[in-house]
Design a protein around this motif. Structure first.
Motif, short mmCIF file in Angstrom:
data_model
loop_
_atom_site.label_atom_id
_atom_site.label_comp_id
_atom_site.label_asym_id
_atom_site.label_seq_id
_atom_site.Cartn_x
_atom_site.Cartn_y
_atom_site.Cartn_z
N ARG A 226 0.84 -1.20 0.00
CA ARG A 226 0.00 0.00 0.00
C ARG A 226 0.87 1.24 0.00
O ARG A 226 1.94 1.27 0.59
CB ARG A 226 -0.98 0.01 1.16
CG ARG A 226 -0.39 0.01 2.53
CD ARG A 226 -1.42 0.14 3.67
NE ARG A 226 -2.61 -0.64 3.47
CZ ARG A 226 -3.85 -0.17 3.66
NH1 ARG A 226 -4.04 1.04 4.10
NH2 ARG A 226 -4.89 -0.94 3.45
N PHE A 227 0.38 2.24 -0.70
CA PHE A 227 1.01 3.55 -0.75
C PHE A 227 -0.13 4.51 -0.43
O PHE A 227 -0.83 4.98 -1.30
CB PHE A 227 1.59 3.78 -2.15
CG PHE A 227 2.39 5.05 -2.32
CD1 PHE A 227 2.92 5.74 -1.25
CD2 PHE A 227 2.62 5.54 -3.59
CE1 PHE A 227 3.67 6.90 -1.44
CE2 PHE A 227 3.36 6.69 -3.80
CZ PHE A 227 3.88 7.37 -2.72
N VAL A 228 -0.34 4.70 0.88
CA VAL A 228 -1.52 5.41 1.37
C VAL A 228 -1.08 6.58 2.22
O VAL A 228 -0.45 6.39 3.26
CB VAL A 228 -2.44 4.46 2.19
CG1 VAL A 228 -3.60 5.21 2.79
CG2 VAL A 228 -2.93 3.31 1.32
N ASN A 229 -1.40 7.77 1.76
CA ASN A 229 -1.20 8.99 2.54
C ASN A 229 -1.94 10.13 1.84
O ASN A 229 -2.57 9.93 0.82
CB ASN A 229 0.30 9.30 2.75
CG ASN A 229 1.04 9.48 1.45
OD1 ASN A 229 0.56 10.10 0.51
ND2 ASN A 229 2.25 8.95 1.38
N ARG A 230 -1.85 11.30 2.40
CA ARG A 230 -2.57 12.45 1.84
C ARG A 230 -1.71 13.29 0.90
O ARG A 230 -2.15 14.31 0.42
CB ARG A 230 -3.07 13.34 2.98
CG ARG A 230 -4.10 12.68 3.82
CD ARG A 230 -4.63 13.64 4.87
NE ARG A 230 -5.42 12.89 5.81
CZ ARG A 230 -5.24 12.85 7.09
NH1 ARG A 230 -4.26 13.54 7.63
NH2 ARG A 230 -6.00 12.13 7.86
N ASP A 231 -0.48 12.86 0.66
CA ASP A 231 0.45 13.67 -0.11
C ASP A 231 0.25 13.51 -1.61
O ASP A 231 -0.19 12.46 -2.08
CB ASP A 231 1.89 13.29 0.24
CG ASP A 231 2.22 13.55 1.69
OD1 ASP A 231 1.60 14.44 2.30
OD2 ASP A 231 3.09 12.84 2.23
N ARG A 232 0.61 14.54 -2.35
CA ARG A 232 0.66 14.45 -3.81
C ARG A 232 1.74 13.44 -4.16
O ARG A 232 2.81 13.43 -3.57
CB ARG A 232 0.97 15.81 -4.41
CG ARG A 232 1.14 15.75 -5.94
CD ARG A 232 1.25 17.12 -6.53
NE ARG A 232 -0.11 17.64 -6.64
CZ ARG A 232 -0.42 18.81 -7.17
NH1 ARG A 232 0.53 19.59 -7.64
NH2 ARG A 232 -1.66 19.21 -7.23
N LYS A 233 1.45 12.59 -5.14
CA LYS A 233 2.39 11.55 -5.52
C LYS A 233 2.92 11.80 -6.92
O LYS A 233 2.17 12.12 -7.82
CB LYS A 233 1.71 10.19 -5.43
CG LYS A 233 1.36 9.83 -3.98
CD LYS A 233 0.31 8.77 -3.90
CE LYS A 233 -0.09 8.51 -2.47
NZ LYS A 233 -0.77 9.62 -1.82
N THR A 234 4.21 11.61 -7.08
CA THR A 234 4.82 11.77 -8.39
C THR A 234 4.84 10.42 -9.11
O THR A 234 4.66 9.36 -8.50
CB THR A 234 6.28 12.27 -8.26
OG1 THR A 234 7.05 11.25 -7.63
CG2 THR A 234 6.36 13.58 -7.48
N GLN A 235 5.08 10.47 -10.40
CA GLN A 235 5.19 9.24 -11.19
C GLN A 235 6.32 8.38 -10.64
O GLN A 235 6.18 7.16 -10.52
CB GLN A 235 5.42 9.57 -12.66
CG GLN A 235 5.49 8.33 -13.54
CD GLN A 235 5.52 8.65 -15.02
OE1 GLN A 235 5.35 9.80 -15.42
NE2 GLN A 235 5.75 7.64 -15.83
N GLU A 236 7.42 9.00 -10.28
CA GLU A 236 8.57 8.26 -9.77
C GLU A 236 8.23 7.55 -8.46
O GLU A 236 8.64 6.41 -8.25
CB GLU A 236 9.77 9.20 -9.57
CG GLU A 236 10.34 9.75 -10.86
CD GLU A 236 9.50 10.89 -11.49
OE1 GLU A 236 8.68 11.52 -10.77
OE2 GLU A 236 9.65 11.11 -12.69
N GLN A 237 7.51 8.21 -7.58
CA GLN A 237 7.12 7.59 -6.31
C GLN A 237 6.18 6.40 -6.53
O GLN A 237 6.33 5.35 -5.90
CB GLN A 237 6.44 8.61 -5.40
CG GLN A 237 7.37 9.67 -4.88
CD GLN A 237 6.60 10.79 -4.17
OE1 GLN A 237 5.53 11.21 -4.62
NE2 GLN A 237 7.15 11.25 -3.05
N ILE A 238 5.24 6.57 -7.43
CA ILE A 238 4.29 5.49 -7.72
C ILE A 238 5.02 4.31 -8.34
O ILE A 238 4.79 3.16 -7.96
CB ILE A 238 3.16 6.00 -8.64
CG1 ILE A 238 2.31 7.04 -7.90
CG2 ILE A 238 2.28 4.85 -9.14
CD1 ILE A 238 1.38 7.84 -8.80
N GLU A 239 5.92 4.58 -9.28
CA GLU A 239 6.67 3.49 -9.91
C GLU A 239 7.59 2.79 -8.91
O GLU A 239 7.76 1.58 -8.97
CB GLU A 239 7.43 4.01 -11.11
CG GLU A 239 6.51 4.37 -12.26
CD GLU A 239 7.22 4.90 -13.50
OE1 GLU A 239 8.48 4.96 -13.50
OE2 GLU A 239 6.52 5.26 -14.46
#
Length: 102
Positions: free
Chosen positions: A83-96
């Motif tokens: 899981r990648f769960v938080n309230r922050d804006r996510k970048t493509q790099e973070q998601i990948e």
């Protein structure tokens, strides 16, 4: 990316390699990821990506402890695998990076 239609569909999809993307149309951080998500989906084509509208499935969000959006919860063979769960804006790099770590 297909939208979740029902809880029954969610339960069936957890048996596969699925990444659920929790979002809402009114969320600016959710719309921020829209332009690059097709590329992410292509790179990680071994997963099915399903968008879940937080407002339509608020009980499911509470059940899964998803309170910030956009958030990602991955399942495989009926088990949550990440899981990648938080309230922050996510970048493509973070998601990948999250998906690579699965």
């Amino acid at each position: 990316m297909e939208n979740l239609q029902s809880i029954e569909q969610f339960e069936a999809l957890t048996q596969q390699q699925t990444v659920f993307v929790f979002s809402a149309g009114w969320c600016p951080d959710c719309t921020f990821i829209d332009p690059f998500m097709p590329e992410v989906e292509q790179k990680f084509s071994d997963y099915t990506f399903i968008k879940i509208n937080r407002d339509d499935f608020i009980d499911l969000c509470a059940q899964l402890d998803v309170f910030g959006i956009p958030s990602f919860v991955a399942f495989k063979n009926g088990e949550e695998v990440g899981r990648f769960v938080n309230r922050d804006r996510k970048t493509q790099e973070q998601i990948e990076a999250f998906l690579t770590a699965l």
